[in-house]
Design an enzyme around this catalytic site. Sequence first.
Site, PDB file in Angstrom:
ATOM      1  N   ASP A 110      56.309  24.579  61.539  1.00  0.00           N
ATOM      2  CA  ASP A 110      57.704  25.003  61.691  1.00  0.00           C
ATOM      3  C   ASP A 110      58.484  24.785  60.397  1.00  0.00           C
ATOM      4  O   ASP A 110      59.696  24.549  60.420  1.00  0.00           O
ATOM      5  CB  ASP A 110      58.368  24.258  62.853  1.00  0.00           C
ATOM      6  CG  ASP A 110      58.351  22.746  62.657  1.00  0.00           C
ATOM      7  OD1 ASP A 110      57.669  22.273  61.712  1.00  0.00           O
ATOM      8  OD2 ASP A 110      59.014  22.030  63.425  1.00  0.00           O
ATOM      9  N   GLU A 111      57.799  24.863  59.256  1.00  0.00           N
ATOM     10  CA  GLU A 111      58.439  24.694  57.956  1.00  0.00           C
ATOM     11  C   GLU A 111      58.481  26.021  57.211  1.00  0.00           C
ATOM     12  O   GLU A 111      57.500  26.775  57.194  1.00  0.00           O
ATOM     13  CB  GLU A 111      57.676  23.663  57.112  1.00  0.00           C
ATOM     14  CG  GLU A 111      57.668  22.268  57.718  1.00  0.00           C
ATOM     15  CD  GLU A 111      56.946  21.284  56.810  1.00  0.00           C
ATOM     16  OE1 GLU A 111      56.909  21.520  55.591  1.00  0.00           O
ATOM     17  OE2 GLU A 111      56.405  20.295  57.331  1.00  0.00           O
TER      18      GLU A 111
END
Length: 352
Positions: A252-253
């Site tokens: 989720d980066e």
Amino acid sequence: MDGGAACSDPALLNAAALGRLMPLSVWVAPTGHIRAVGPTLAKLCTGQRLEERRFLEVFEIRKPQTAQSMEDVRRLVGRRLDLKLREAPRTGLRGLCVALADGQGFVVNLSFGISAAEAVSKHGLTNADFAPTDLTVELLYLTEVKAAVMEELAALNRRLQAAQRAAEEQALTDALTGLANRRALDLSLAAAIDRAGRGGAPFALVHLDLDHFKAVNDTLGHAAGDLVLGHVARVLRGVVRKHDFVARAGGDEFVLILAAPVESMLLERIAARMIAGIEEPVEFEGKPCRISCSVGGTISDLYDVPDADRMLSDADTALYVSKRQGRARSTIYAPGLSVPEDGAPATDSVRR
């Protein structure tokens, strides 16, 4: 048959035989009048009756010298001629003039020379329009075959290049979101640093991490998480400019490279738009998925010599400052910035 060879019997020479032997020929009487023309020449001059017309009224001899009379033509016997039809289609021709014995006049055998391909196409000629011993059509077929093969090879090369570009693009693309992947990020960051190091305009490096994303995965499953990641990708594409770069670095980066012009206030505005867009809930099977994001960024002109690892580390530091400050906010790196203890204020940072 040449200028020194004579027909012992004039009856041996007739228009049909001459036309079969040399379909692009002209038989000229001693008076200069055309006795017969080959069938291919007649085809070129469709609608015109050439027989009985004067040779020099039909043809213009241009090389090796012009001819104004049949006496001039006689002096050109045995020499290569460049001719042109005086009337439409005004085709250019090559020829050889041969004198016949027993008062039969001259035969001028013609060819298209290097314009054969154009003539075949223009006049709809076929193999039957050339002498059986003439290799022109066969050579044209070979030329067409070669052209077809070369075009197929070129088309194959274009397909291979397109496939290569597609493979390279696929290798640099995150399959889930369609954004650039980590490999593409490394390449783009290296290029941006190289440009900045050579005196180019500064750029910003922005690190974004999703807040509460794990809760979506844990409660609604990975399908919901994939839906949310697609939503984030759309928001980021809508926020950045066309010359900016967006990558999913993993999980989720996300990492963005923002091209010039960049300054702190601009980064804050972009970060605020990203946060607001990502916080809009996404519905999955009738249930809302609510997340947010924390943002950290740095600008290349903070460094004497920009370095990828240093910039990524500083952007991470700014990101974790945002996390510690309560999430859903952005921080821009400044020299001396450090990640505070829980509840402690960040030092030397710009926060929003």
